[in-house]
Scaffold this active site. Sequence first.
Site, PDB file in Angstrom:
ATOM      1  N   ARG A  27       0.893  -1.201  -0.026  1.00 52.37           N
ATOM      2  CA  ARG A  27      -0.051   0.072  -0.094  1.00 52.37           C
ATOM      3  C   ARG A  27       0.869   1.059  -0.038  1.00 52.37           C
ATOM      4  O   ARG A  27       1.957   1.157   0.131  1.00 52.37           O
ATOM      5  CB  ARG A  27      -1.019   0.051   1.146  1.00 52.37           C
ATOM      6  N   GLY A  28       0.246   2.415  -0.233  1.00 48.63           N
ATOM      7  CA  GLY A  28       0.953   3.683  -0.334  1.00 48.63           C
ATOM      8  C   GLY A  28       1.216   3.861  -1.917  1.00 48.63           C
ATOM      9  O   GLY A  28       1.332   2.873  -2.517  1.00 48.63           O
ATOM     10  N   ALA A  29       0.856   5.083  -2.465  1.00 45.47           N
ATOM     11  CA  ALA A  29       0.677   5.324  -3.941  1.00 45.47           C
ATOM     12  C   ALA A  29       1.630   4.854  -4.667  1.00 45.47           C
ATOM     13  O   ALA A  29       1.555   4.021  -5.573  1.00 45.47           O
ATOM     14  CB  ALA A  29       0.376   6.831  -3.685  1.00 45.47           C
ATOM     15  N   ASN A  48      -5.375  12.386   0.226  1.00 46.17           N
ATOM     16  CA  ASN A  48      -4.463  11.441   1.234  1.00 46.17           C
ATOM     17  C   ASN A  48      -5.327  10.910   2.103  1.00 46.17           C
ATOM     18  O   ASN A  48      -6.471  11.113   2.240  1.00 46.17           O
ATOM     19  CB  ASN A  48      -3.332  12.313   1.835  1.00 46.17           C
ATOM     20  N   LYS A  49      -4.790  10.154   3.046  1.00 44.36           N
ATOM     21  CA  LYS A  49      -5.321   9.165   4.004  1.00 44.36           C
ATOM     22  C   LYS A  49      -6.506  10.032   4.567  1.00 44.36           C
ATOM     23  O   LYS A  49      -6.232  11.192   4.952  1.00 44.36           O
ATOM     24  CB  LYS A  49      -4.259   8.507   4.966  1.00 44.36           C
ATOM     25  N   ARG A  93      -7.331  -0.452  -6.780  1.00 40.83           N
ATOM     26  CA  ARG A  93      -7.831   0.543  -5.897  1.00 40.83           C
ATOM     27  C   ARG A  93      -7.965   1.793  -6.745  1.00 40.83           C
ATOM     28  O   ARG A  93      -7.317   2.062  -7.779  1.00 40.83           O
ATOM     29  CB  ARG A  93      -6.679   0.905  -4.559  1.00 40.83           C
ATOM     30  N   ASP A 137      -2.045  10.711  -2.311  1.00 39.56           N
ATOM     31  CA  ASP A 137      -2.525   9.865  -3.439  1.00 39.56           C
ATOM     32  C   ASP A 137      -2.757  10.327  -4.565  1.00 39.56           C
ATOM     33  O   ASP A 137      -2.716   9.678  -5.664  1.00 39.56           O
ATOM     34  CB  ASP A 137      -3.616   9.065  -2.743  1.00 39.56           C
ATOM     35  N   GLN A 143      -2.278   2.617  10.077  1.00 40.25           N
ATOM     36  CA  GLN A 143      -0.939   2.671   9.360  1.00 40.25           C
ATOM     37  C   GLN A 143      -0.068   3.478  10.036  1.00 40.25           C
ATOM     38  O   GLN A 143       1.164   3.395   9.978  1.00 40.25           O
ATOM     39  CB  GLN A 143      -1.229   3.259   7.942  1.00 40.25           C
TER      40      GLN A 143
HETATM   41  O1  MRU Z   1      -4.677   3.246   2.366  1.00 40.42           O
HETATM   42  P1  MRU Z   1      -3.121   3.467   2.204  1.00 40.42           P
HETATM   43  O2  MRU Z   1      -2.541   2.879   3.338  1.00 40.42           O
HETATM   44  O3  MRU Z   1      -2.447   3.115   0.820  1.00 40.42           O
HETATM   45  O4  MRU Z   1      -2.834   5.194   2.137  1.00 40.42           O
HETATM   46  C1  MRU Z   1      -1.570   5.551   2.080  1.00 40.42           C
HETATM   47  C2  MRU Z   1      -1.570   6.903   2.207  1.00 40.42           C
HETATM   48  O5  MRU Z   1      -2.507   7.619   2.138  1.00 40.42           O
HETATM   49  C3  MRU Z   1      -0.352   7.495   1.954  1.00 40.42           C
HETATM   50  O6  MRU Z   1      -0.154   8.708   2.664  1.00 40.42           O
HETATM   51  C4  MRU Z   1      -0.222   8.045   0.569  1.00 40.42           C
HETATM   52  O7  MRU Z   1      -0.358   6.889  -0.369  1.00 40.42           O
HETATM   53  C5  MRU Z   1       1.256   8.499  -0.052  1.00 40.42           C
HETATM   54  S1  MRU Z   1       2.432   7.170   0.390  1.00 40.42           S
HETATM   55  C6  MRU Z   1       3.845   7.960  -0.183  1.00 40.42           C
END
Ligand code: MRU
Length: 368
Positions: free
Chosen positions: A53-55, A264-265, A93, A254, A213
Site C-alpha cells: 500500500r502507499g501510492a 490523502n489518507k 484501488r 495519493d 497505518q
Molecule cells: O490506504 P493506504 O495505506 O494505501 O494510504 C496511504 C496514504 O494515504 C499515503 O499517505 C499516500 O499513499 C502516500 S504514500 C507515499
Amino acid sequence: MSVEAILPKVIEWERETGRVIVLDQTRLPSEVTFIACDQVAQVWDAIRRLCVRGAPAIGVAAAYGVCLAAGRAARGEWRADSLAAIEHLATSRPTAVNLFWALDRMRAQVESTAADEDGLLFGRLLDEALRIHEEDRQLCAAIGRFGAGLLERTLATIDATSGPTEPIGILTHCNAGALATGGIGTALAPVYEWFSRGKTVHVFADETRPLLQGARLTAWELRQVGIPVTVLADSAAGSLLASGRISAVLVGADRIAASGDVANKVGTYPLAVLARQHGVPLFVSAPHSTFDLTLRDGAAIPIEHRSGDELSAGFARSPLPAGCEFWNPAFDVTPARWISAIITDTGVIESPDTERVRRWHDAAIAGR
Ligand code: MRU
C-alpha cells in the site's frame, strides 16, 4: 547504515523464479512476512487488501504484476494477456493515481511492441517495471533533499521568533515512509534526510484509524531506523498542535489535482485545518507521478470507500452495535488553501494553486 539497508524490501522482482515478492504489511509490526505472487490475481489481492500500500508502492507492484501476466502467458497470448492484466490491476484501488500512471507506462510498452516482435515483450515490460521502481527510489531521495531544505528554512523562521527548536517536532498521518514507496518514502523522506545530516528529530504519528497505518507502520519503520516516535490517537492532534511541540506537519498524497488540492489518507483534511489554526505549516510530499493535472480540482478525485468491517477490526469484540450503518472513506481531499507547500522531486511549490502548479509542471517538463 542507510534507511534502505535497515528496512525489509517492500516489493521485489525475484529473477530466479519470475515472481513478485511483497512484504505483507497487514502483519506488521508483529511479523515480518512476505507473499510470493506468481499470478496477477495475487498482486491484485495484495494491493486490494493493503499488503502492499502507499501510492508509489502500489504503482510499482502493479507494474510487476503485468510482467507476471506476460511471463506466464501461452505463446501468441502475450499481448492480450498483458493488456488484460493492465485492465484488471487498474480495478484494485481507485484513488492513488500512481497506479494508473504506472499501468499507462506498461501499456505504452505493449503498444509500441509490434506483433512480430512479441518475443521481446516480456523483456521490455520487465525493464520498464524495474525502471519505474528505480525511478521511484530516486524521486524519494530528491524529495528528501528538497524537504530537508524546506525544514531548514522553516526552523530558521521559528528560531528567529521563538528561540531554538531542538529536536524538531514533526507530526505525520498514515504511512508515507519507506513502506509506502520504492525508496525512503515521501513524507518521511525529509525526516530521514534530516536525521542523516546528524540533526535531531522527534516524530509524532497519528495512529490513523481505522487501519492504523500510523501506529503499525510509521512507528515501526521509524523505530527500526532509530528515530524517536510518539503515537497519538487521531483525535489528540489538535491538543498536540496547541502545545507548541510541532514545527511542521508532513504528509504524503495519493493524488494531486491541477488546483493543488490533495487526496490523502482520511483525516488529512481536518489535520490541515487544525495546523493552519495553530500557525503550523502543513507540507505535502509527493513525486510527479502523484499529480493528475487532468483533474481541475479535488472534487473530481475518486475517493475509495472500504468495507465497514474495517471499523471494527483490531478489537476483540466489534465496537459497533448490530445493524448500524457505516461510512468508511479511505481518503479525503485537502483543499490547496490549507496547504503551505508541496515538496516534489523537482522542487517546492509554495502556497499551491492552479497557476503555481502549472508553472511547476512546465518547469519540470522542460527540465526532463
Ligand atoms: O490506504 P493506504 O495505506 O494505501 O494510504 C496511504 C496514504 O494515504 C499515503 O499517505 C499516500 O499513499 C502516500 S504514500 C507515499
